[in-house]
Design a protein around this motif. Structure first.
Motif, PDB file in Angstrom:
ATOM      1  N   PHE A  70       0.846  -1.202   0.000  1.00 16.38           N
ATOM      2  CA  PHE A  70       0.000   0.000   0.000  1.00 16.38           C
ATOM      3  C   PHE A  70       0.881   1.251   0.000  1.00 16.38           C
ATOM      4  CE2 PHE A  70      -2.593  -3.345   1.755  1.00 16.38           C
ATOM      5  CZ  PHE A  70      -3.830  -3.139   1.163  1.00 16.38           C
ATOM      6  N   LEU A  71       0.476   2.212  -0.802  1.00 14.30           N
ATOM      7  CA  LEU A  71       1.160   3.506  -0.799  1.00 14.30           C
ATOM      8  C   LEU A  71       0.094   4.569  -0.524  1.00 14.30           C
ATOM      9  CD1 LEU A  71       3.478   5.480  -1.346  1.00 14.30           C
ATOM     10  CD2 LEU A  71       3.124   5.149  -3.795  1.00 14.30           C
ATOM     11  N   VAL A  72       0.294   5.312   0.570  1.00 15.40           N
ATOM     12  CA  VAL A  72      -0.679   6.348   0.947  1.00 15.40           C
ATOM     13  C   VAL A  72      -0.126   7.724   0.585  1.00 15.40           C
ATOM     14  CG1 VAL A  72      -1.826   7.499   2.877  1.00 15.40           C
ATOM     15  CG2 VAL A  72      -1.744   4.996   2.797  1.00 15.40           C
ATOM     16  N   PHE A  73      -0.918   8.496  -0.131  1.00 12.27           N
ATOM     17  CA  PHE A  73      -0.553   9.868  -0.470  1.00 12.27           C
ATOM     18  C   PHE A  73      -1.280  10.808   0.492  1.00 12.27           C
ATOM     19  CE2 PHE A  73      -0.397   7.650  -4.630  1.00 12.27           C
ATOM     20  CZ  PHE A  73       0.945   7.840  -4.922  1.00 12.27           C
ATOM     21  N   PHE A  74      -0.526  11.578   1.232  1.00 14.21           N
ATOM     22  CA  PHE A  74      -1.125  12.559   2.136  1.00 14.21           C
ATOM     23  C   PHE A  74      -1.161  13.900   1.395  1.00 14.21           C
ATOM     24  CE2 PHE A  74       0.540   9.320   4.976  1.00 14.21           C
ATOM     25  CZ  PHE A  74      -0.519   9.142   5.856  1.00 14.21           C
ATOM     26  N   ASN A  75      -2.355  14.404   1.163  1.00 15.63           N
ATOM     27  CA  ASN A  75      -2.481  15.662   0.410  1.00 15.63           C
ATOM     28  C   ASN A  75      -3.025  16.792   1.280  1.00 15.63           C
ATOM     29  OD1 ASN A  75      -5.188  17.101  -0.902  1.00 15.63           O
ATOM     30  ND2 ASN A  75      -3.280  17.605  -1.928  1.00 15.63           N
ATOM     31  N   ASP A  76      -2.454  17.938   1.087  1.00 12.85           N
ATOM     32  CA  ASP A  76      -2.993  19.184   1.653  1.00 12.85           C
ATOM     33  C   ASP A  76      -2.268  20.306   0.905  1.00 12.85           C
ATOM     34  OD1 ASP A  76      -3.885  21.313   3.614  1.00 12.85           O
ATOM     35  OD2 ASP A  76      -4.594  19.546   4.682  1.00 12.85           O
ATOM     36  N   PHE A  77      -2.574  21.560   1.243  1.00 14.03           N
ATOM     37  CA  PHE A  77      -1.857  22.669   0.609  1.00 14.03           C
ATOM     38  C   PHE A  77      -0.363  22.569   0.929  1.00 14.03           C
ATOM     39  CE2 PHE A  77      -6.068  24.862   1.159  1.00 14.03           C
ATOM     40  CZ  PHE A  77      -6.342  24.967  -0.197  1.00 14.03           C
ATOM     41  N   SER A  78       0.478  23.184   0.085  1.00 18.92           N
ATOM     42  CA  SER A  78       1.928  23.107   0.332  1.00 18.92           C
ATOM     43  C   SER A  78       2.299  23.814   1.640  1.00 18.92           C
ATOM     44  CB  SER A  78       2.707  23.692  -0.843  1.00 18.92           C
ATOM     45  OG  SER A  78       2.237  24.986  -1.103  1.00 18.92           O
ATOM     46  N   SER A  79       1.412  24.708   2.123  1.00 19.61           N
ATOM     47  CA  SER A  79       1.693  25.386   3.396  1.00 19.61           C
ATOM     48  C   SER A  79       1.412  24.481   4.611  1.00 19.61           C
ATOM     49  CB  SER A  79       0.845  26.658   3.503  1.00 19.61           C
ATOM     50  OG  SER A  79      -0.524  26.320   3.301  1.00 19.61           O
ATOM     51  N   ASN A  80       0.826  23.312   4.386  1.00 19.85           N
ATOM     52  CA  ASN A  80       0.541  22.384   5.497  1.00 19.85           C
ATOM     53  C   ASN A  80       1.861  21.932   6.129  1.00 19.85           C
ATOM     54  OD1 ASN A  80      -1.393  20.641   6.954  1.00 19.85           O
ATOM     55  ND2 ASN A  80      -0.355  18.947   5.941  1.00 19.85           N
ATOM     56  N   ASP A  81       1.838  21.690   7.423  1.00 16.06           N
ATOM     57  CA  ASP A  81       3.065  21.270   8.102  1.00 16.06           C
ATOM     58  C   ASP A  81       3.264  19.756   7.928  1.00 16.06           C
ATOM     59  OD1 ASP A  81       5.196  20.810   9.692  1.00 16.06           O
ATOM     60  OD2 ASP A  81       4.346  21.678  11.519  1.00 16.06           O
ATOM     61  N   PHE A  82       3.768  19.393   6.748  1.00 19.38           N
ATOM     62  CA  PHE A  82       3.977  17.963   6.453  1.00 19.38           C
ATOM     63  C   PHE A  82       5.068  17.367   7.350  1.00 19.38           C
ATOM     64  CE2 PHE A  82       1.849  19.154   2.435  1.00 19.38           C
ATOM     65  CZ  PHE A  82       0.933  18.108   2.344  1.00 19.38           C
ATOM     66  N   ASN A  83       6.011  18.209   7.828  1.00 19.87           N
ATOM     67  CA  ASN A  83       7.062  17.659   8.709  1.00 19.87           C
ATOM     68  C   ASN A  83       6.440  17.101   9.975  1.00 19.87           C
ATOM     69  OD1 ASN A  83       9.184  18.175   7.037  1.00 19.87           O
ATOM     70  ND2 ASN A  83       9.503  20.256   7.820  1.00 19.87           N
ATOM     71  N   THR A  84       5.507  17.859  10.559  1.00 17.80           N
ATOM     72  CA  THR A  84       4.838  17.372  11.772  1.00 17.80           C
ATOM     73  C   THR A  84       4.085  16.090  11.453  1.00 17.80           C
ATOM     74  OG1 THR A  84       4.625  19.579  12.663  1.00 17.80           O
ATOM     75  CG2 THR A  84       3.031  17.974  13.469  1.00 17.80           C
ATOM     76  N   LEU A  85       3.393  16.081  10.336  1.00 15.58           N
ATOM     77  CA  LEU A  85       2.625  14.892   9.947  1.00 15.58           C
ATOM     78  C   LEU A  85       3.538  13.668   9.819  1.00 15.58           C
ATOM     79  CD1 LEU A  85       0.053  13.514   8.686  1.00 15.58           C
ATOM     80  CD2 LEU A  85       0.808  14.391   6.508  1.00 15.58           C
ATOM     81  N   PHE A  86       4.631  13.828   9.084  1.00 14.85           N
ATOM     82  CA  PHE A  86       5.479  12.658   8.814  1.00 14.85           C
ATOM     83  C   PHE A  86       6.298  12.238  10.024  1.00 14.85           C
ATOM     84  CE2 PHE A  86       4.321  13.649   4.480  1.00 14.85           C
ATOM     85  CZ  PHE A  86       4.125  12.376   3.972  1.00 14.85           C
ATOM     86  N   SER A  87       6.627  13.205  10.903  1.00 12.56           N
ATOM     87  CA  SER A  87       7.460  12.807  12.047  1.00 12.56           C
ATOM     88  C   SER A  87       6.667  11.982  13.061  1.00 12.56           C
ATOM     89  CB  SER A  87       8.109  14.031  12.710  1.00 12.56           C
ATOM     90  OG  SER A  87       7.101  14.927  13.064  1.00 12.56           O
ATOM     91  N   ALA A  88       5.336  12.037  12.992  1.00 11.34           N
ATOM     92  CA  ALA A  88       4.553  11.250  13.963  1.00 11.34           C
ATOM     93  C   ALA A  88       3.918  10.003  13.335  1.00 11.34           C
ATOM     94  CB  ALA A  88       3.480  12.141  14.589  1.00 11.34           C
ATOM     95  N   LEU A  89       4.308   9.675  12.108  1.00 12.46           N
ATOM     96  CA  LEU A  89       3.769   8.441  11.498  1.00 12.46           C
ATOM     97  C   LEU A  89       4.295   7.235  12.261  1.00 12.46           C
ATOM     98  CD1 LEU A  89       4.049   8.823   7.603  1.00 12.46           C
ATOM     99  CD2 LEU A  89       1.972   8.562   8.953  1.00 12.46           C
ATOM    100  N   SER A  90       3.438   6.272  12.521  1.00 14.85           N
ATOM    101  CA  SER A  90       3.845   5.119  13.322  1.00 14.85           C
ATOM    102  C   SER A  90       4.863   4.259  12.559  1.00 14.85           C
ATOM    103  CB  SER A  90       2.614   4.277  13.651  1.00 14.85           C
ATOM    104  OG  SER A  90       3.025   2.995  14.047  1.00 14.85           O
ATOM    105  N   PRO A  91       5.919   3.794  13.244  1.00 15.97           N
ATOM    106  CA  PRO A  91       6.864   2.880  12.570  1.00 15.97           C
ATOM    107  C   PRO A  91       6.185   1.552  12.214  1.00 15.97           C
ATOM    108  CG  PRO A  91       7.400   3.143  14.897  1.00 15.97           C
ATOM    109  CD  PRO A  91       6.282   4.097  14.616  1.00 15.97           C
ATOM    110  N   ASN A  92       5.039   1.277  12.860  1.00 14.10           N
ATOM    111  CA  ASN A  92       4.333   0.011  12.578  1.00 14.10           C
ATOM    112  C   ASN A  92       3.273   0.136  11.499  1.00 14.10           C
ATOM    113  OD1 ASN A  92       5.774  -1.185  14.652  1.00 14.10           O
ATOM    114  ND2 ASN A  92       4.317  -0.393  16.168  1.00 14.10           N
TER     115      ASN A  92
END
Ligand SMILES: C[S@@+](CC[C@H](N)C(=O)[O-])C[C@H]1O[C@@H](n2cnc3c(N)ncnc32)[C@H](O)[C@@H]1O
Length: 334
Positions: A70-92
């Protein structure tokens, strides 16, 4: 605010209607997109749940050996804080993850590359405020108001026309991006067909915020001209309206469309602070962009919080009624 039984509703739709056989022999990676994902945490559990439901569907159809990656694409405006989103993705997590910045009212993905689209609490945001609302020569000039709840018919029509245009752009883009049989589950604030606009629970909140802005104008804290030229870029659609737009677009069939509640009768109402925090999350950006340094946002949202606390019985009464629209669409063949 989560919708209590949304997970089981999506699970049910995947189990009943996702036609994995039409893409299982050719697909080794299944592509899922969350449109308007923000920074979490809702998106994490939503994406995990969808992946698990699809896996279960493969198992229940005896296709264990063909379970894809599975490949999940997380979409939002480019101003969205994707760093915060990706840093809290579960390792599992059971999927690979990628960010796709940009407006979902345009094409974001390659042709016929998506299998599942999810969007929650995002499609109520219009791509822009209809121009007529700030045109002094138009019947839809929305002087002294910031939303359409108590406005003249021409204002309501301008909002509704903008929503129709945006929804059509959304559906056209997704129609090109989804494979045949691909599924789209959409959740957004809604107004049931029988409920008059005057009883729209979301509108009540926006109107309360609007009354705080007007109060601040009367006290000379923000200029009248700025309030006159401000309008919320959002719209609360009804099932009938959405059904008409999907049917007119002709790219999807409506598998399911229903009004759902964020709270059951037994649930505790969120506090005034929680309501304020949630509304501030979404509204702060357009207000700040329009009013600039002129407005004291803490003052505005403190006033709002007090008004919410004073009207809690009214809000509770309306918030326990189904006030979100949940829709499942399937992509038709070309
Ligand atoms: C209220 S949040 C919803 C977050 C999350 N999906 C949830 O259910 O809690 C709405 C999100 O939609 C995003 N959004 C609004 N309009 C958008 C558009 N045209 N394209 C992409 N994202 C958009 C906003 O930036 C925001 O992050």
């Amino acid at each position: 605010m989560g919708i209590s039984n949304l997970k089981s509703r999506i699970d049910e739709e995947i189990s009943r209607k996702l036609d994995i056989k039409s893409f299982s022999s050719t697909t080794t990676t299944l592509h899922i997109a969350d449109l308007g994902c923000s920074v979490g945490p809702e998106t994490y559990s939503a994406m995990q749940d969808i992946v698990e439901s699809i896996e279960l569907k493969y198992i229940s159809e005896g296709l264990n050996s063909q379970i894809p990656e599975f490949l999940v694409f997380f979409n939002d405006f480019s101003s969205n804080d994707f760093n915060t989103l990706f840093s809290a993705l579960s390792p599992n997590k059971k999927y690979f993850a990628a960010a796709v910045p940009g407006s979902f009212y345009q094409r974001l993905f390659a042709e016929r590359s998506l299998h599942f689209v999810y969007s929650s609490h995002s499609l109520q945001w219009l791509s822009k405020v209809p121009a007529d609302l700030v045109d002094q020569n138009s019947l839809a000039w929305n002087k002294g108001m910031v939303f359409y709840t108590n406005a003249p018919k021409a204002v309501v029509e301008a909002y509704s026309a903008q929503f129709a245009e945006d929804m059509d752009s959304f559906l056209c883009a997704r129609a090109e991006e989804l494979v045949r049989g691909g599924m789209m589950t959409l959740l957004m604030p809604g107004l049931s067909d029988e409920t008059p606009l005057s009883e729209c629970s979301h509108c009540m909140l926006y109107d309360l915020l609007g009354s705080c802005l007007l109060e601040m104008t009367q006290m000379g804290l923000v200029s009248e001209e700025k309030v006159d030229s401000f309008n919320y870029p959002m719209y609360i659609a009804s099932p009938k309206e959405l059904q008409g737009l999907v049917e007119k677009n002709k790219s999807f069939i409506i598998e399911s469309m229903e009004m759902v509640s964020p709270l059951t009768m037994e649930d505790e109402m969120p506090s005034a602070q929680v309501f304020t925090m949630q509304l501030r999350d979404g509204m702060q950006k357009p207000i700040k962009e329009h009013f600039g340094a002129e407005i004291d946002l803490d003052d505005l949202f403190d006033r709002f919080s007090k008004k919410i606390a004073d009207s809690s019985h009214l809000i509770e009464e309306n918030y326990k009624k189904p006030n979100h629209l949940f829709m499942v669409l399937l992509k038709l063949g070309d």
